[in-house]
Motif scaffolding. Structure first.
Motif, mmCIF file in Angstrom:
data_model
loop_
_atom_site.group_PDB
_atom_site.id
_atom_site.type_symbol
_atom_site.label_atom_id
_atom_site.label_comp_id
_atom_site.label_asym_id
_atom_site.label_seq_id
_atom_site.Cartn_x
_atom_site.Cartn_y
_atom_site.Cartn_z
ATOM 1 N N ASP A 61 0.864 -1.292 -0.003
ATOM 2 C CA ASP A 61 0.147 0.042 0.035
ATOM 3 C C ASP A 61 0.976 1.294 -0.139
ATOM 4 O O ASP A 61 2.108 1.264 0.013
ATOM 5 N N GLN A 62 0.251 2.336 0.088
ATOM 6 C CA GLN A 62 0.961 3.502 -0.136
ATOM 7 C C GLN A 62 1.930 3.888 1.189
ATOM 8 O O GLN A 62 2.894 4.423 0.902
ATOM 9 N N ALA A 63 1.430 3.352 2.352
ATOM 10 C CA ALA A 63 2.028 3.526 3.598
ATOM 11 C C ALA A 63 3.468 2.847 3.454
ATOM 12 O O ALA A 63 4.529 3.394 3.754
ATOM 13 N N PHE A 64 3.337 1.595 2.675
ATOM 14 C CA PHE A 64 4.584 0.904 2.658
ATOM 15 C C PHE A 64 5.500 1.608 1.506
ATOM 16 O O PHE A 64 6.856 1.827 1.930
ATOM 17 N N THR A 65 5.017 2.089 0.447
ATOM 18 C CA THR A 65 5.881 2.473 -0.636
ATOM 19 C C THR A 65 6.450 3.897 -0.060
ATOM 20 O O THR A 65 7.821 4.217 -0.408
#
Length: 216
Positions: A190-194
């Motif tokens: 997800d965006q938090a990971f990237t």
């Protein structure tokens, strides 16, 4: 292809041809690539055949063979076309926003689009066919590597990154975890990971803010 990343377009006027309804036109080629994407998503890799692709595209089987020898050749071309359209990094004039946008798009492309399903099927097939694996590396991985490097190269030109930075190693640490989750662990990308991958890189590289660079 890659419909998760593109806006829907209205139908274009059909051209008249002799023989099958697309003839030997570029329209026929695009129809074949679209059909291959769709069938793989619907039926899986083993369910895709040249006959099925031709029927879905509305062309003769001989038309498909005119351009491709095998179904994997069709799927690879479909995937390469999708990647070239979807995975060119943006240029905001600042490394942080460029990398965040690029990694988010890469993650969405691999996890949410038809092209991502094609990619995973091709990676699986490549494990059993060394010649195809080499074609996949040359056609996608090498070209995508060039695209992935663009934000870092632009940052070097702007003075945000040092010229001596090992960009190949840094790119491995940025995009490698994305592919690892997509292909190995199936954990969320997800965006938090990237965004976290980007923040770790920016901190490690001690990247200067683009505004500060411009005011020097």
């Amino acid at each position: 292809m890659g419909r998760a990343n593109t806006a829907a377009a209205g139908p274009e006027p059909a051209e008249r041809h002799h023989g099958n309804r697309h003839g030997r036109s570029e329209q026929a080629r695009q129809a074949v690539l679209e059909a291959a994407d769709d069938l793989l998503v619907e039926k899986g890799f083993t369910g895709v055949t040249i006959e099925g692709i031709a029927a879905r595209a509305g062309v003769a089987k001989q038309t498909v063979y005119r351009w491709w020898k095998t179904k994997t050749d069709v799927l690879l071309d479909a995937f390469l076309q999708d990647a070239a359209k979807a995975l060119n990094p943006p240029d905001h004039g600042d490394l942080g926003p460029d990398l965040r946008a690029h990694l988010r798009q890469l993650a969405l492309f691999l996890t949410r689009s038809d092209a991502g399903a094609v990619f995973k099927a091709l990676i699986g097939y490549a494990q059993h066919d060394p010649a195809f694996a080499a074609a996949l590396r040359a056609g996608y991985l090498d070209e995508q590597r060039r695209r992935d490097l663009l934000p870092l190269e632009r940052a070097v030109e702007r003075g945000q990154l040092p010229a001596g930075l090992d960009m190949a190693a840094e790119i491995d640490q940025l995009v490698g975890p994305v592919y690892h989750r997509v292909l190995m662990t199936a954990e969320p990308v997800d965006q938090a990971f990237t965004d976290r991958l980007v923040e770790v890189f920016l901190h490690r590289a001690d990247v200067a803010d683009a505004g500060e660079i411009g005011s020097r």
